[in-house]
Design an enzyme around this catalytic site. Structure first.
Site, short mmCIF file in Angstrom:
data_model
loop_
_atom_site.label_atom_id
_atom_site.label_comp_id
_atom_site.label_asym_id
_atom_site.label_seq_id
_atom_site.Cartn_x
_atom_site.Cartn_y
_atom_site.Cartn_z
CG ASP A 1 74.95 -0.45 60.06
OD1 ASP A 1 73.94 -0.04 60.67
OD2 ASP A 1 75.17 -0.19 58.87
CD GLN B 1 79.61 1.99 59.72
OE1 GLN B 1 79.21 2.88 58.98
NE2 GLN B 1 80.84 1.51 59.64
NE ARG C 1 73.88 2.32 52.05
CZ ARG C 1 73.13 3.12 51.31
NH1 ARG C 1 73.67 3.82 50.33
NH2 ARG C 1 71.83 3.23 51.54
CD GLU D 1 71.00 0.90 54.73
OE1 GLU D 1 71.71 1.69 54.08
OE2 GLU D 1 70.38 1.25 55.75
#
EC number: 3.2.1.80
Length: 537
Positions: A41, A57, A188, A241
């Site tokens: 990500d 990430q 998250r 998410e």
């Protein structure tokens, strides 16, 4: 760092100068990818003092997911990127990791509401998900459970080069709100921004398994108050998410609306397997997001898709840009097969940055996206191929050679007699290997067919065909802009209301193209192909 020829860049690591080559097979030449190792990500997208920051990430220890840290790259034009040292390194990396830094966002705290600023330096503040693989007592005195996900912050006083975690009080949002405390393993991906009208910081974060978003506000980025929830709505085939919440201009005028984006994994667009990103249009008053009635659908599978292809996920927006200059970046991969794509020594790239706005299309406020790079610096205005056909007969045109990296502009009449019209791209000389991008006139759909696109052996779902709806414009014309890199195809249809993004892994000598009309003639065809140079040169 000054770029060198032949896709070589010079870097300093532990006092040693070495050259890095960006010329490996499948290495995107105008898409960001890390020199090596795993990336997923985009995180912490921030424009500050003339620099675009892209955090992501990252596994500093290998080409598969793990040891999740925040990698970092910077650019002045969203086109030429310079990779920087790891910004947030997994705590305990190299031995026993006790905390990983999952996805999040970043802001410039220009008024120093956090108190982190010193000596007149503006603090950059990152908000991220702390993932704790083991139960432990933290430096703040808080205790966390095994596999807990909580929201934490860190700050930088040197324009994002180095970061200090707020260990005195992290995590600043330790648990999901009541009554969802049991979801501590699926809480998250905070997206934080400044809401000017209320003079508050706002963060939206995901309660993933419940298809809910929790919205909090703060005066100082440290102390947060829950103010509302959103969801579940629309597609719910997998976890929600990587949410976002942004204000965008409508119809290039003075009116605005707000847009929520949310990743979904699995349960992406129809015809895909794995992840995708949906969006909602509505109003936000500083505490509550209210979706427009026409942006919500009955059931739990229909959605407004940000991209109709298989390889656009975890889209994140830039903080620090003006209302009319909003840019998003997505991860150009898919959790279905992302760990197995045949690239080395890196895995994953980012999609082309996209300018975002809203336009009224068919009486509905619709997200439109346009590719946002410094195209004049990497592409000539003069096409390498340019043809017009008043009538293109059924069958295929003569072959042309394109190279590996290029852009195609296609337009044609929606009143054509053909059933489909397409261009074959990244094709072998005999066209047994090819990627097809085209239009189905009866269904009014763009399609992208990668069933014979090259190496498809690493996942049984990869060889597939993808579709996205596209109505002809008011003059009855269909327009497609297609961006091709060494391992990707991105299609922007119409005004950008429909996009399809897909990875491909063709042979290096698959550099041919041709047009094809099937089931009849295609009218008023224009095709222009432009070479795109490497940004690493």
């Amino acid at each position: 760092m000054a770029p060198l020829s032949k896709a070589l860049s010079v870097f300093m690591l532990m006092g040693i100068t070495y050259a890095f080559n960006y010329d490996q097979p499948y290495r995107g030449q105008y898409h960001f990818s890390p020199q090596k190792n795993w990336m997923n990500d985009p995180n912490g997208l921030l424009y500050h003092n003339g620099t675009y920051h892209l955090f992501f990430q990252y596994n500093p220890g290998g080409i598969e997911w793990g040891n999740i840290s925040w990698g970092h790259a910077i650019s002045e034009d969203l086109t030429h990127w310079e990779e920087k040292p790891v910004a947030l390194l997994a705590r305990g990396f190299g031995s026993d990791v006790t905390e990983m830094y999952f996805s999040g966002s970043a802001v410039a705290d220009v008024n120093n509401t956090s108190g982190f600023g010193k000596d007149g330096k503006t603090p950059l503040v990152a908000m991220y998900t702390s993932y704790y693989p083991v139960a432990q007592t933290l430096p703040s005195g808080q205790t966390v459970q095994e596999d807990q996900q909580s929201q934490s912050i860190a700050y930088s006083l040197d324009d994002g080069l180095t970061w200090t975690t707020y260990d005195a009080a992290n995590p600043v949002i330790p648990n999901p709100p009541s009554p969802y405390e049991a979801e501590y393993q699926n809480f998250r991906d905070p997206f934080v921004f400044w809401h000017d009208e209320s003079q508050k910081w706002v963060v939206v974060t995901s309660i993933a398994e419940l298809h809910k978003l929790a919205i909090y506000t703060s005066d100082n980025l440290k102390d947060w108050k829950l103010v509302s929830e959103f969801g579940p709505y629309n597609a719910q085939g997998g976890v929600w998410e990587c949410p976002g919440l942004v204000k965008l201009p409508l119809d290039s005028g003075n009116s605005t609306k707000w847009v929520i984006t949310s990743g979904l994994n699995p349960g992406g667009p129809p015809g895909t397997v794995g992840s995708g990103t949906q969006y909602f249009v509505g109003e936000f008053d500083g505490t509550t997001f209210t979706p427009d009635a026409d942006t919500v659908y009955p059931g739990n599978s229909t959605a407004n898709w940000m991209d109709w292809g298989p390889d656009f996920y975890a889209a994140a927006g830039y903080n620090g840009l003006s209302l009319n200059d909003h840019v998003h970046i997505g991860w150009m991969n898919n959790w279905q097969y992302g760990a197995n794509i045949p690239t080395y020594p890196w895995r994953s790239a980012m999609a082309i940055p996209r300018h975002m706005a809203l336009k009224t299309i068919g009486s509905k406020a619709t997200l439109v996206q346009q590719p946002q790079e410094a195209w004049s610096s990497i592409s000539n205005k003069r096409p390498i191929y340019s043809r017009t056909f008043k009538t293109l007969s059924e069958g295929s045109t003569n072959t042309t050679t394109t190279g590996e990296t290029f852009k195609v502009d296609l337009s044609f009449s929606a009143k054509s007699k053909a059933s489909t019209f397409a261009i074959a791209l990244r094709a072998s000389a005999n066209f047994t290997e090819q990627t097809l991008v085209g239009y189905d006139f009866a269904k009014q759909q763009i399609f992208l067919d990668r069933t014979h696109s090259g190496d498809v052996s690493f996942d049984e779902t990869f060889a597939s065909v993808y579709h996205g709806p596209l109505t002809p414009d008011s003059t009855g014309v269909v327009k497609l802009s297609i961006f091709v890199d060494r391992s990707s195809v991105e299609v922007f249809g119409g005004q950008g209301e429909t996009t399809l993004t897909a990875q491909i892994f063709p042979s290096s000598d698959a550099v041919h193209a041709r047009l094809a009309s099937t089931g009849g003639t295609t009218e008023d065809v224009r095709a222009d192909i432009y070479k795109i140079a490497s940004t690493w040169n």
